[in-house]
Design a protein around this motif. Structure first.
Motif, PDB file in Angstrom:
ATOM      1  N   MET A   1       0.845  -1.195   0.000  1.00 39.13           N
ATOM      2  CA  MET A   1       0.000   0.000   0.000  1.00 39.13           C
ATOM      3  C   MET A   1       0.884   1.250   0.000  1.00 39.13           C
ATOM      4  O   MET A   1       1.859   1.324   0.733  1.00 39.13           O
ATOM      5  N   ALA A   2       0.529   2.202  -0.845  1.00 41.30           N
ATOM      6  CA  ALA A   2       1.319   3.427  -0.948  1.00 41.30           C
ATOM      7  C   ALA A   2       1.189   4.274   0.316  1.00 41.30           C
ATOM      8  O   ALA A   2       0.124   4.317   0.948  1.00 41.30           O
ATOM      9  N   THR A   3       2.263   4.934   0.676  1.00 40.10           N
ATOM     10  CA  THR A   3       2.272   5.823   1.835  1.00 40.10           C
ATOM     11  C   THR A   3       1.620   7.152   1.472  1.00 40.10           C
ATOM     12  O   THR A   3       2.075   7.842   0.562  1.00 40.10           O
ATOM     13  N   PRO A   4       0.534   7.543   2.162  1.00 41.71           N
ATOM     14  CA  PRO A   4      -0.078   8.845   1.866  1.00 41.71           C
ATOM     15  C   PRO A   4       0.774   9.982   2.409  1.00 41.71           C
ATOM     16  O   PRO A   4       1.165   9.968   3.578  1.00 41.71           O
ATOM     17  N   ILE A   5       1.069  10.959   1.546  1.00 41.30           N
ATOM     18  CA  ILE A   5       1.917  12.082   1.955  1.00 41.30           C
ATOM     19  C   ILE A   5       1.276  13.400   1.547  1.00 41.30           C
ATOM     20  O   ILE A   5       0.491  13.472   0.602  1.00 41.30           O
ATOM     21  N   LEU A  28       4.443   6.179  -3.074  1.00 35.14           N
ATOM     22  CA  LEU A  28       3.860   7.346  -2.404  1.00 35.14           C
ATOM     23  C   LEU A  28       2.527   7.718  -3.046  1.00 35.14           C
ATOM     24  O   LEU A  28       2.391   7.692  -4.270  1.00 35.14           O
ATOM     25  N   GLU A  29       1.574   8.085  -2.205  1.00 37.34           N
ATOM     26  CA  GLU A  29       0.303   8.642  -2.682  1.00 37.34           C
ATOM     27  C   GLU A  29       0.281  10.123  -2.297  1.00 37.34           C
ATOM     28  O   GLU A  29       0.086  10.459  -1.117  1.00 37.34           O
ATOM     29  N   LEU A  30       0.501  10.987  -3.274  1.00 38.43           N
ATOM     30  CA  LEU A  30       0.555  12.427  -3.005  1.00 38.43           C
ATOM     31  C   LEU A  30      -0.867  12.961  -2.884  1.00 38.43           C
ATOM     32  O   LEU A  30      -1.564  13.142  -3.879  1.00 38.43           O
ATOM     33  N   LEU A  31      -1.290  13.210  -1.644  1.00 39.45           N
ATOM     34  CA  LEU A  31      -2.656  13.691  -1.392  1.00 39.45           C
ATOM     35  C   LEU A  31      -2.818  15.148  -1.791  1.00 39.45           C
ATOM     36  O   LEU A  31      -3.936  15.585  -2.077  1.00 39.45           O
ATOM     37  N   GLY A  32      -1.715  15.877  -1.802  1.00 40.65           N
ATOM     38  CA  GLY A  32      -1.782  17.284  -2.174  1.00 40.65           C
ATOM     39  C   GLY A  32      -0.507  17.995  -1.784  1.00 40.65           C
ATOM     40  O   GLY A  32       0.407  17.433  -1.164  1.00 40.65           O
ATOM     41  N   ALA A 113      -8.053  14.152   8.022  1.00 35.59           N
ATOM     42  CA  ALA A 113      -9.243  13.523   8.601  1.00 35.59           C
ATOM     43  C   ALA A 113      -9.876  12.518   7.649  1.00 35.59           C
ATOM     44  O   ALA A 113     -10.420  11.488   8.084  1.00 35.59           O
ATOM     45  N   ASP A 114      -9.804  12.796   6.353  1.00 34.69           N
ATOM     46  CA  ASP A 114     -10.452  11.937   5.360  1.00 34.69           C
ATOM     47  C   ASP A 114      -9.556  10.809   4.850  1.00 34.69           C
ATOM     48  O   ASP A 114     -10.026   9.928   4.126  1.00 34.69           O
ATOM     49  N   ALA A 115      -8.276  10.832   5.200  1.00 35.09           N
ATOM     50  CA  ALA A 115      -7.335   9.854   4.652  1.00 35.09           C
ATOM     51  C   ALA A 115      -7.634   8.454   5.179  1.00 35.09           C
ATOM     52  O   ALA A 115      -8.107   8.276   6.306  1.00 35.09           O
ATOM     53  N   ALA A 116      -7.329   7.464   4.360  1.00 36.69           N
ATOM     54  CA  ALA A 116      -7.592   6.071   4.730  1.00 36.69           C
ATOM     55  C   ALA A 116      -6.666   5.594   5.836  1.00 36.69           C
ATOM     56  O   ALA A 116      -6.980   4.637   6.557  1.00 36.69           O
ATOM     57  N   GLY A 117      -5.508   6.225   5.970  1.00 32.96           N
ATOM     58  CA  GLY A 117      -4.550   5.862   7.008  1.00 32.96           C
ATOM     59  C   GLY A 117      -3.754   7.067   7.431  1.00 32.96           C
ATOM     60  O   GLY A 117      -3.933   8.167   6.899  1.00 32.96           O
ATOM     61  N   PRO A 118      -2.851   6.895   8.403  1.00 31.21           N
ATOM     62  CA  PRO A 118      -2.046   8.022   8.880  1.00 31.21           C
ATOM     63  C   PRO A 118      -1.210   8.639   7.755  1.00 31.21           C
ATOM     64  O   PRO A 118      -0.687   7.935   6.900  1.00 31.21           O
ATOM     65  N   VAL A 119      -1.104   9.961   7.789  1.00 34.57           N
ATOM     66  CA  VAL A 119      -0.467  10.728   6.720  1.00 34.57           C
ATOM     67  C   VAL A 119       0.941  11.154   7.156  1.00 34.57           C
ATOM     68  O   VAL A 119       1.157  11.571   8.295  1.00 34.57           O
ATOM     69  N   THR A 120       1.886  11.056   6.229  1.00 31.70           N
ATOM     70  CA  THR A 120       3.239  11.559   6.453  1.00 31.70           C
ATOM     71  C   THR A 120       3.360  12.953   5.845  1.00 31.70           C
ATOM     72  O   THR A 120       3.021  13.151   4.675  1.00 31.70           O
ATOM     73  N   LEU A 121       3.822  13.909   6.641  1.00 28.27           N
ATOM     74  CA  LEU A 121       4.079  15.262   6.145  1.00 28.27           C
ATOM     75  C   LEU A 121       5.550  15.369   5.767  1.00 28.27           C
ATOM     76  O   LEU A 121       6.433  14.970   6.537  1.00 28.27           O
TER      77      LEU A 121
END
Length: 307
Positions: A1-5, A28-32, A113-121
């Motif tokens: 699973m890609a890491t949400p960032i 990586l999943e670039l959320l924004g 808040a909407d992410a499927a898992g914890p987000v990395t900044l």
């Protein structure tokens, strides 16, 4: 699973390359993207983020505009390094897109808040946005923070301090004191990520985006050749992204880091207790070494995917 960032940045040549590395990496999943002042004014860095996303064909990635000045200090930008546009060198058209929000902190809170898992900044500019986020929303929903900034033993804005931390030392201290996993990728390792003629050739051979990156580096090299005598430029911010997607490239040590905020001479110095000279508790993983060859192999390969 890609890491949400979420990439919090101030493009900037090396920020633009870090953004492209993230876009080219399926890990990586670039959320924004959130933007801040730093390498240039907020208006220019935000435009640059949009321009780079459009160049990569990723106008679907949202950009939220953030801090225009430090928490307490006077605004200073690094135009002497990055030029009048903040991205001098290759010519990009003005952005056709606009930011989805003018309040990066609130936008970030909604995304976390909407992410499927914890987000990395991954902050690669002054830390004002991240400090405000932590103050207003805390650390819930965040996996960790991997920042580009600081140094154990050198400075690039002053003899004592790296620019991102110098620009807003109060914000930097707040981030280092956050109740979550923090990693500091500083000049000690990013100055081992200096391009040279071979890397430039490989980038140009990697396709159209690679040519763009090589042209960015051509401009970025001028300052570093005049300052350090290097035949290349350090790709600081991409090292932070690479650390997230390829564990092991950067060697780190868990240490206490405090930011000097009282002295004008040493403003923004990150005082790293590398040899446990104090009883202060460890608060950050600090980069101490980089596999430079593997870093550039990764960078060229991923940029090539975009080209």
């Amino acid at each position: 699973m890609a890491t949400p960032i979420i990439l919090d940045c101030d493009p900037g040549h090396d920020d633009a390359i870090a953004l492209l590395l993230a876009l080219g990496s399926p890990e990586l999943e670039l959320l924004g993207v959130t933007t801040t002042y730093g390498n240039q004014t907020l208006e220019k860095t935000t435009a640059n983020a949009l321009r780079v996303l459009e160049l990569a064909g990723r106008g679907d990635v949202p950009v939220a505009s953030g801090a225009s000045a430090p928490l307490e200090r006077k605004l200073v930008v690094a135009a002497h390094v990055h030029g009048e546009s903040g991205l001098d060198g290759p010519t990009l058209p003005p952005p056709s897109l606009a930011p989805v929000s003018e309040d990066a902190v609130e936008w970030m809170a909604g995304v976390v808040a909407d992410a499927a898992g914890p987000v990395t900044l991954i902050p690669t500019g002054p830390l004002t946005n991240v400090a405000r986020y932590l103050d207003e929303h805390g650390a819930e929903g965040l996996e960790r923070i991997v920042l580009m900034g600081g140094a154990i033993a050198e400075g690039n804005m002053t003899p004592a301090a790296e620019f991102n931390v110098w620009a807003d030392p109060e914000a930097a201290q707040a981030v280092l004191d956050a109740p979550l996993d923090v990693t500091m990728i500083g000049l000690d390792v990013t100055h081992k990520a200096v391009t040279g003629p071979d890397v430039q050739r490989r980038l140009r051979d990697a396709g159209s985006i690679g040519v763009f990156v090589a042209e960015l580096v051509d401009f970025f090299t001028v300052y570093h050749r005049e300052t350090y005598g290097w035949d290349g430029a350090p790709i600081h911010d991409a090292v932070a992204v690479a650390h997230v997607l390829r564990p092991g490239l950067v060697q780190t040590k868990l240490r206490n880091v405090e930011v000097e905020r009282e002295s004008e001479l040493c403003r923004g110095r990150t005082v790293v207790d590398l040899w446990h000279r104090t009883d202060r508790p460890a608060n950050a993983h600090v980069g101490v070494d980089l596999d430079s060859a593997a870093f550039f192999d990764l960078l060229v390969e991923r940029i090539g995917r975009l080209g």
